[in-house]
Design an enzyme around this catalytic site. Structure first.
Site, PDB file in Angstrom:
ATOM      1  N   HIS A 155      -7.371  -5.691  -1.089  1.00  0.00           N
ATOM      2  CA  HIS A 155      -6.238  -4.763  -1.130  1.00  0.00           C
ATOM      3  C   HIS A 155      -4.949  -5.565  -1.014  1.00  0.00           C
ATOM      4  O   HIS A 155      -4.669  -6.188   0.006  1.00  0.00           O
ATOM      5  CB  HIS A 155      -6.365  -3.774   0.021  1.00  0.00           C
ATOM      6  CG  HIS A 155      -5.321  -2.715   0.035  1.00  0.00           C
ATOM      7  ND1 HIS A 155      -4.796  -2.151  -1.108  1.00  0.00           N
ATOM      8  CD2 HIS A 155      -4.687  -2.087   1.075  1.00  0.00           C
ATOM      9  CE1 HIS A 155      -3.910  -1.233  -0.781  1.00  0.00           C
ATOM     10  NE2 HIS A 155      -3.816  -1.180   0.532  1.00  0.00           N
ATOM     11  N   SER A 178       0.839  -1.194   0.000  1.00  0.00           N
ATOM     12  CA  SER A 178       0.000   0.000   0.000  1.00  0.00           C
ATOM     13  C   SER A 178       0.881   1.254   0.000  1.00  0.00           C
ATOM     14  O   SER A 178       1.740   1.398  -0.865  1.00  0.00           O
ATOM     15  CB  SER A 178      -0.952  -0.055   1.200  1.00  0.00           C
ATOM     16  OG  SER A 178      -1.954   0.911   1.103  1.00  0.00           O
ATOM     17  N   ASP A 221      -8.438  -4.361  -6.602  1.00  0.00           N
ATOM     18  CA  ASP A 221      -8.005  -3.604  -5.429  1.00  0.00           C
ATOM     19  C   ASP A 221      -8.805  -2.309  -5.291  1.00  0.00           C
ATOM     20  O   ASP A 221      -8.832  -1.487  -6.206  1.00  0.00           O
ATOM     21  CB  ASP A 221      -6.513  -3.283  -5.540  1.00  0.00           C
ATOM     22  CG  ASP A 221      -5.890  -2.870  -4.227  1.00  0.00           C
ATOM     23  OD1 ASP A 221      -6.493  -2.046  -3.515  1.00  0.00           O
ATOM     24  OD2 ASP A 221      -4.807  -3.371  -3.901  1.00  0.00           O
TER      25      ASP A 221
END
Length: 514
Positions: free
Chosen positions: A483, A227, A453
């Site tokens: 994610h 991320s 995602d």
């Protein structure tokens, strides 16, 4: 890693002369040598602090996988390395394989920005068991986070009120209230953390990582970024390309976007994930309890949110489930397909007038524990984003942009658009429109994009590969949901990632896993 409503950040930049000096390891040499020579004192880890999320001391992993913690000294201000220092909290578990085959340390950043690596790595450590055969697994609280000079803003009681506010205003009075609450929060950050706020940019954290590499005794930095951690890794590669070892980026931030473009991309990403959830629920043989068709599922959610805007329902006493909290909770559940069952349950309950499950999901997003205490996730997230992001948006500018956000998502558009006012009147100017991650001369970096995602849309992986430069980024696609990709346990993804990190085998560019 759960984040606040705006994940996209733009990393800080500095003058070419300063970047060259730091990347070359010259200039400020006396202090740099002192810090790189420091010896870490590793001890059994205590329970995470409340700023790190609280809870119990981490349980050991199999095969003598004790968790050890230490504190590394780093300059508060990298432009003044002779000045004050801060402590960077570290955690590790030693490699469990043949020590002669140990590669070094593998440093993790799980995202946010604002997530505590000290509390997150042990929680997911068993998922990285294969990597522990040749690496010490290491993570840290980035500066401004948890025990690393954690940013402090409002009290727990004030944060309860802050998250109860209407974050999608419909009229002038509600817009004024939103801006007033934002200013109050930001003023509290300045009051409680003024010394830290100018020094929590992504470039500062990247320099901390290179110091960490040296203190840990590694010639190159081996890295697993997830991320926001992909952006941090990209900035590191830009600053220190020759120091990059084996690195993987998963759940990839698009480094070419401004904060507005990133927020708009997230609106599209979360809408796609909601579409996929609705289609999955209604395609099963048993009846979907929250709608007859995918469109019906989404229509009912929109009606619920409109109703909550007019009249919240009971949540977790004494708090009520507002429109904002429900939207936040729905977004949290879309981070992982494993959470879709909780989303179904939460929607069923909310339709019956009970907001507990959606509020629990919202609390998870906001870093609130069951005892009513908050980690510093929100404070650190806002501080890092606002120090990195140059643009500042007024309510008038947001109103002008609302149609595009609503076209991207009728559920999340307003929520993400209004999130852009969070840096209004911030005490520190933002550094750049977007980060520079160009890294000529770096070793290959495996960049993993997930087509489903919600938080870091799939297109960002290709943009990261292009921005890293020819011969650096190697794109790997996972056709999945949630994610990130590695923690999906997809064997194809894990084989490719493990093959690179453990054996140095670069996967073929364009590899697709499903």
């Amino acid at each position: 890693m759960p984040t606040r409503s705006r994940l996209r950040v733009a990393a800080a930049t500095a003058t070419c002369a300063l970047l060259t000096t730091l990347a070359a390891g010259c200039g400020d040499e006396a202090r740099d040598q002192d810090l790189t020579a420091q010896k870490l004192t590793w001890k059994d880890c205590p329970a995470p602090s409340q700023a790190e999320g609280g809870g119990s001391a981490p349980s050991p992993l199999p095969h003598d996988g004790a968790w050890q913690c230490a504190t590394m000294k780093a300059p508060l201000d990298w432009a003044d390395p002779e000045g004050d220092t801060i402590g960077i909290a570290l955690i590790r578990t030693r490699a469990d394989g043949d020590r002669s085959r140990r590669i070094g340390s593998l440093i993790f950043n799980f995202g946010g920005p604002g997530g505590s690596g000290v509390s997150t790595l042990p929680a997911f450590g068993d998922q990285y068991a294969a990597l522990r055969t040749r690496y010490d697994l290491v993570s840290f609280d980035p500066r401004g986070v948890g025990r690393s000079a954690g940013v402090r803003c409002e009290s727990d009681q004030q944060l309860d009120a802050y998250f109860q506010q209407d974050s999608t205003p419909d009229d002038a009075a509600e817009r004024t209230a939103l801006l007033d609450n934002t200013r109050k929060f930001n003023a509290a950050c300045e009051k409680n953390s003024a010394k830290t706020l100018p020094h929590v940019r992504t470039t500062d954290a990247a320099r901390d990582m290179d110091l960490m590499r040296q203190v840990l005794g590694d010639r190159q930095m081996h890295y697993f970024g997830i991320s926001y951690g992909t952006e941090l890794g990209g900035v590191y590669a830009h600053l220190f390309p020759k120091n990059v070892g084996r690195a993987v980026f998963d759940g990839v931030v698009d480094p070419t976007q401004t904060s507005e473009q990133g927020s708009l991309g997230q609106a599209k990403g979360f809408q796609l994930a909601l579409d996929n959830f609705a289609a999955d629920c209604t395609s099963k043989t048993e009846d979907c309890p929250v709608g007859d068709t995918a469109q019906d599922v989404e229509d009912r959610i929109e009606r619920l949110l409109r109703a909550l805007d007019r009249k919240p329902i009971p949540g977790i006493f004494p708090r009520v489930l507002t429109q904002s909290a429900a939207t936040n909770g729905i977004a949290q559940a879309l981070y992982s397909k494993d959470f879709w069952a909780y989303l179904t349950e939460g929607l069923e309950q909310a339709y019956a007038g009970d907001g507990q499950t959606l509020m629990l999901l919202s609390d998870l997003m906001n870093g609130r524990s069951e005892n009513g205490e908050y980690s510093n996730l929100t404070a650190a997230n806002v501080a890092i984003n606002c120090a990195d992001d140059k643009p500042r948006y007024s309510t008038a500018q947001v109103e002008e942009k609302l149609p595009r956000f609503r076209a991207a998502s009728s559920v999340f558009g307003d929520f993400l658009a209004w999130g852009m006012v969070s840096c209004s009147d911030w005490a520190v100017p933002g550094a750049a429109d977007h980060p520079d991650v160009s890294a000529p001369g770096s070793a290959p970096i495996v960049v993993v994009g997930n087509t489903g995602d919600p938080a870091t849309p799939f297109e960002g992986a290709h943009k990261m590969v292009e921005a890293l430069g020819r011969g650096v980024g190697v794109e790997l696609t996972y056709k999945g949901q949630g994610h990130g990709a590695y923690d999906s346990k997809n064997k194809c993804v894990q084989k490719a990632v493990n093959g690179y990190l453990l054996n140095g085998v670069v996967p073929a560019a364009g590899t697709v896993c499903s």
